[in-house]
Write an enzyme that holds these catalytic residues in place. Structure first.
Site, PDB file in Angstrom:
ATOM      1  CE1 TYR A 298      -4.428  -2.044   5.042  1.00  0.00           C
ATOM      2  CE2 TYR A 298      -3.975   0.259   4.531  1.00  0.00           C
ATOM      3  CZ  TYR A 298      -4.266  -1.028   4.111  1.00  0.00           C
ATOM      4  OH  TYR A 298      -4.391  -1.306   2.764  1.00  0.00           O
TER       5      TYR A 298
ATOM      6  CB  SER B 211      -0.876  -0.001   1.255  1.00  0.00           C
ATOM      7  OG  SER B 211      -1.478   1.257   1.439  1.00  0.00           O
TER       8      SER B 211
HETATM    9  N1  LIG Z   1      -8.549  -0.522  -1.864  1.00  0.00           N
HETATM   10  C1  LIG Z   1      -7.499   0.251  -1.617  1.00  0.00           C
HETATM   11  O1  LIG Z   1      -7.577   1.481  -1.645  1.00  0.00           O
HETATM   12  C2  LIG Z   1      -6.169  -0.372  -1.324  1.00  0.00           C
HETATM   13  C3  LIG Z   1      -5.050   0.456  -1.309  1.00  0.00           C
HETATM   14  C4  LIG Z   1      -3.827  -0.093  -1.034  1.00  0.00           C
HETATM   15  C5  LIG Z   1      -3.707  -1.439  -0.790  1.00  0.00           C
HETATM   16  N2  LIG Z   1      -4.811  -2.227  -0.819  1.00  0.00           N
HETATM   17  C6  LIG Z   1      -4.645  -3.652  -0.531  1.00  0.00           C
HETATM   18  O2  LIG Z   1      -5.196  -4.409  -1.574  1.00  0.00           O
HETATM   19  C7  LIG Z   1      -5.532  -5.694  -1.087  1.00  0.00           C
HETATM   20  C8  LIG Z   1      -6.920  -6.084  -1.601  1.00  0.00           C
HETATM   21  O3  LIG Z   1      -7.876  -5.227  -1.050  1.00  0.00           O
HETATM   22  P1  LIG Z   1      -9.165  -4.695  -1.836  1.00  0.00           P
HETATM   23  O4  LIG Z   1      -9.045  -3.235  -1.896  1.00  0.00           O
HETATM   24  O5  LIG Z   1      -9.373  -5.465  -3.085  1.00  0.00           O
HETATM   25  O6  LIG Z   1     -10.297  -4.969  -0.740  1.00  0.00           O
HETATM   26  P2  LIG Z   1     -11.427  -6.060  -0.552  1.00  0.00           P
HETATM   27  O7  LIG Z   1     -12.330  -6.065  -1.719  1.00  0.00           O
HETATM   28  O8  LIG Z   1     -11.980  -5.806   0.797  1.00  0.00           O
HETATM   29  O9  LIG Z   1     -10.617  -7.428  -0.556  1.00  0.00           O
HETATM   30  C9  LIG Z   1      -9.975  -7.941   0.573  1.00  0.00           C
HETATM   31  C10 LIG Z   1     -10.062  -9.427   0.502  1.00  0.00           C
HETATM   32  O10 LIG Z   1      -9.367 -10.001   1.613  1.00  0.00           O
HETATM   33  C11 LIG Z   1     -10.127 -11.093   2.094  1.00  0.00           C
HETATM   34  N3  LIG Z   1      -9.886 -11.348   3.511  1.00  0.00           N
HETATM   35  C12 LIG Z   1      -9.793 -10.459   4.517  1.00  0.00           C
HETATM   36  N4  LIG Z   1      -9.600 -11.102   5.684  1.00  0.00           N
HETATM   37  C13 LIG Z   1      -9.582 -12.427   5.399  1.00  0.00           C
HETATM   38  C14 LIG Z   1      -9.416 -13.603   6.170  1.00  0.00           C
HETATM   39  N5  LIG Z   1      -9.199 -13.568   7.504  1.00  0.00           N
HETATM   40  N6  LIG Z   1      -9.466 -14.812   5.546  1.00  0.00           N
HETATM   41  C15 LIG Z   1      -9.688 -14.864   4.219  1.00  0.00           C
HETATM   42  N7  LIG Z   1      -9.827 -13.805   3.426  1.00  0.00           N
HETATM   43  C16 LIG Z   1      -9.772 -12.593   4.010  1.00  0.00           C
HETATM   44  C17 LIG Z   1     -11.582 -10.674   1.881  1.00  0.00           C
HETATM   45  O11 LIG Z   1     -12.395 -11.816   1.814  1.00  0.00           O
HETATM   46  P3  LIG Z   1     -13.743 -11.956   2.724  1.00  0.00           P
HETATM   47  O12 LIG Z   1     -14.438 -10.637   2.642  1.00  0.00           O
HETATM   48  O13 LIG Z   1     -14.464 -13.078   2.094  1.00  0.00           O
HETATM   49  O14 LIG Z   1     -13.229 -12.292   4.077  1.00  0.00           O
HETATM   50  C18 LIG Z   1     -11.500  -9.941   0.551  1.00  0.00           C
HETATM   51  O15 LIG Z   1     -11.707 -10.821  -0.518  1.00  0.00           O
HETATM   52  C19 LIG Z   1      -5.428  -5.607   0.442  1.00  0.00           C
HETATM   53  O16 LIG Z   1      -4.219  -6.207   0.880  1.00  0.00           O
HETATM   54  C20 LIG Z   1      -5.384  -4.116   0.703  1.00  0.00           C
HETATM   55  O17 LIG Z   1      -4.689  -3.800   1.888  1.00  0.00           O
HETATM   56  C21 LIG Z   1      -6.055  -1.726  -1.079  1.00  0.00           C
END
Ligand SMILES: NC(=O)c1ccc[n+]([C@@H]2O[C@H](COP(=O)([O-])OP(=O)(O)OC[C@H]3O[C@@H](n4cnc5c(N)ncnc54)[C@H](OP(=O)(O)O)[C@@H]3O)[C@@H](O)[C@H]2O)c1
Length: 242
Positions: free
Chosen positions: A155, A142
């Site tokens: 975080y 991130s």
């Molecule tokens: N969106 C942003 O602005 C942003 C920016 C920088 C970095 N990121 C990073 O990008 C990555 C993906 O995030 P996203 O933005 O695509 O968000 P998201 O749609 O919320 O995806 C996160 C995923 O992680 C899974 N997850 C969380 N806890 C879990 C657990 N204990 N066991 C199994 N699965 C788990 C969730 O599955 P369930 O809901 O089914 O548990 C979900 O599919 C993350 O590492 C996040 O930190 C995101």
């Protein structure tokens, strides 16, 4: 350009925004997809159906923070697809909370999914990655791996840890032909942002497909020139270093 067809990718967080877009794009390249972990089975199933239109896709729902599940998940994946070429540590949880209110349980949960899971899942996948000619690990970090935002103390710490470990891992394993990359996105319009930052709208946000394209770039361009890390800023936000 690397031919990715038939290669096996294990991807965490496949039910969500970046994970789903990545699964779809890699399936379109003919990669075999393992969607490892996910508490929301319906969302994981939806991704599985999308990816399966283009290639083999196995969904293994479950809680990634359970070490037994991780071990079983890798065993199930390798029994089906006979190896692992690419591991994408994408699953994560965000936090928007004052530092003083963080409980030990919050701390453990966020550090576990954002850092402990990638760390130990990679250990479990390594024996298979070592047998691949295209072994690649991609960690979704991130912009907070590089900066400190208020209300995001755990975080931020977890993503700093993820990036620091990625650097060490890359240095330790490049001689074994294993590439390690980190992607550090700014705001991507996914459920994570919609929930943790309800003040933001889609306007000017990065779309999950844009991050998936960067993942594909890493995998498709495997030469002597290595891009180890990419920071991705929103177009309407000043880069942090400016
Ligand atoms: N969106 C942003 O602005 C942003 C920016 C920088 C970095 N990121 C990073 O990008 C990555 C993906 O995030 P996203 O933005 O695509 O968000 P998201 O749609 O919320 O995806 C996160 C995923 O992680 C899974 N997850 C969380 N806890 C879990 C657990 N204990 N066991 C199994 N699965 C788990 C969730 O599955 P369930 O809901 O089914 O548990 C979900 O599919 C993350 O590492 C996040 O930190 C995101």
């Amino acid at each position: 350009m690397n031919n990715l067809s038939g290669k096996v990718v294990v991807l965490t967080g496949g039910g969500g925004g970046i994970g789903r877009a990545t699964a779809e794009l890699l399936a379109k390249q003919g990669m075999k997809i393992v969607l490892l972990g996910g508490n929301n089975q319906e969302k994981l199933q939806q991704t599985q159906e999308v990816a399966a239109q283009y290639s083999d896709c196995l969904a293994i729902p479950g809680n990634l923070t359970d070490m037994g599940f991780l071990k079983q998940g890798i065993e199930t994946a390798t029994a089906r697809f006979k190896g692992v070429d690419v591991l994408i540590n994408n699953a994560g949880v965000a936090q928007n909370q004052p530092f003083e209110e963080i409980s030990p349980d919050d701390f453990e949960r966020i550090m576990a999914i954002n850092f402990r899971v990638p760390f130990f899942l990679t250990q479990l996948a390594l024996p298979y990655l070592k047998r691949s000619e295209q072994a690649t690990i991609i960690n979704v970090a991130s912009v907070v791996s590089h900066a400190g935002y208020p209300m995001q103390s755990v975080y931020t710490a977890s993503k700093h840890a993820l990036l620091g470990w990625s650097k060490s891992l890359g240095a330790e394993y490049y001689k074994e032909n294993i590439r390690v990359h980190a992607i550090s996105p700014g705001g991507v319009y996914t459920d994570m942002v919609k929930i943790s930052r309800p003040d933001l709208t889609a306007d000017g946000m990065i779309m999950p497909e844009e991050i998936a394209n960067i993942v594909l770039f890493f995998l498709a361009n495997r030469g002597n020139a290595v891009v180890d890390e990419i920071m991705v800023h929103r177009v309407n936000k000043q880069p942090f270093l400016v």
